[in-house]
Design a protein around this motif. Structure first.
Motif, PDB file in Angstrom:
ATOM      1  N   ALA A  36       0.835  -1.202   0.000  1.00 28.86           N
ATOM      2  CA  ALA A  36       0.000   0.000   0.000  1.00 28.86           C
ATOM      3  C   ALA A  36       0.870   1.252   0.000  1.00 28.86           C
ATOM      4  N   ALA A  37       1.949   1.221   0.758  1.00 30.20           N
ATOM      5  CA  ALA A  37       2.848   2.378   0.801  1.00 30.20           C
ATOM      6  C   ALA A  37       3.447   2.636  -0.573  1.00 30.20           C
ATOM      7  N   LYS A  38       3.823   1.578  -1.256  1.00 32.85           N
ATOM      8  CA  LYS A  38       4.406   1.722  -2.598  1.00 32.85           C
ATOM      9  C   LYS A  38       3.354   2.207  -3.600  1.00 32.85           C
ATOM     10  N   SER A  45       7.486   3.773   6.638  1.00 33.85           N
ATOM     11  CA  SER A  45       7.554   4.166   8.046  1.00 33.85           C
ATOM     12  C   SER A  45       6.490   5.222   8.377  1.00 33.85           C
ATOM     13  N   THR A  46       6.204   6.108   7.426  1.00 37.64           N
ATOM     14  CA  THR A  46       5.165   7.116   7.638  1.00 37.64           C
ATOM     15  C   THR A  46       3.804   6.451   7.743  1.00 37.64           C
ATOM     16  N   LEU A  47       3.515   5.543   6.834  1.00 35.36           N
ATOM     17  CA  LEU A  47       2.239   4.838   6.857  1.00 35.36           C
ATOM     18  C   LEU A  47       2.090   4.031   8.144  1.00 35.36           C
ATOM     19  N   GLN A  48       3.137   3.367   8.545  1.00 31.85           N
ATOM     20  CA  GLN A  48       3.116   2.571   9.769  1.00 31.85           C
ATOM     21  C   GLN A  48       2.848   3.455  10.989  1.00 31.85           C
ATOM     22  N   GLU A  49       3.509   4.584  11.056  1.00 27.68           N
ATOM     23  CA  GLU A  49       3.321   5.503  12.179  1.00 27.68           C
ATOM     24  C   GLU A  49       1.903   6.076  12.194  1.00 27.68           C
ATOM     25  N   ARG A  50       1.388   6.463  11.034  1.00 25.21           N
ATOM     26  CA  ARG A  50       0.058   7.050  10.966  1.00 25.21           C
ATOM     27  C   ARG A  50      -1.021   6.021  11.318  1.00 25.21           C
TER      28      ARG A  50
END
Length: 118
Positions: A36-38, A45-50
């Motif tokens: 999904a991030a790609k 890391s941004t997606l995981q943190e959010r």
């Protein structure tokens, strides 16, 4: 000649809509987080943190502001008034005026406090 800043990085170039779509796809287990991030061009890391913090806010770039909006408007009005009186300020004089304004109004700042900097 006005200055024109050219951005050097792509940090925070994703939109809030893309972030929400990516979070929905991951939380609905339609796609894994890395994929999904790609797909939505968001750092993993941004997606995981959010996702962990449930933070859907747009990215915050740059430092914190010293002056509030009303303070900035007051300084801008003063500079415009001086320009109308044919007394324009150089960038160095403007920085010195901003420092003086902060000191006189007891505004906490990170400006250079050493004498002779301007």
């Amino acid at each position: 000649m006005p200055r024109k800043y050219v951005r050097k990085t792509t940090k925070g170039s994703w939109s809030t809509e893309d972030l929400v779509k990516a979070i929905n796809v991951v939380t609905n287990k339609e796609m894994r987080m890395r994929k999904a991030a790609k797909k939505f061009n968001i750092r993993y890391s941004t997606l995981q943190e959010r996702i962990n913090r449930s933070n859907y806010q747009p990215p915050r770039l740059g430092g914190t502001s010293v002056f509030s909006s009303s303070n900035e408007q007051e300084i801008a009005d003063h500079v415009i008034k001086l320009a109308n009186l044919f007394y324009g300020l150089t960038p160095l004089q403007l920085r010195a005026a901003a420092y003086t304004f902060a000191v006189q109004n007891y505004i906490k700042n990170k400006f250079n406090h050493h004498p002779g900097w301007c």
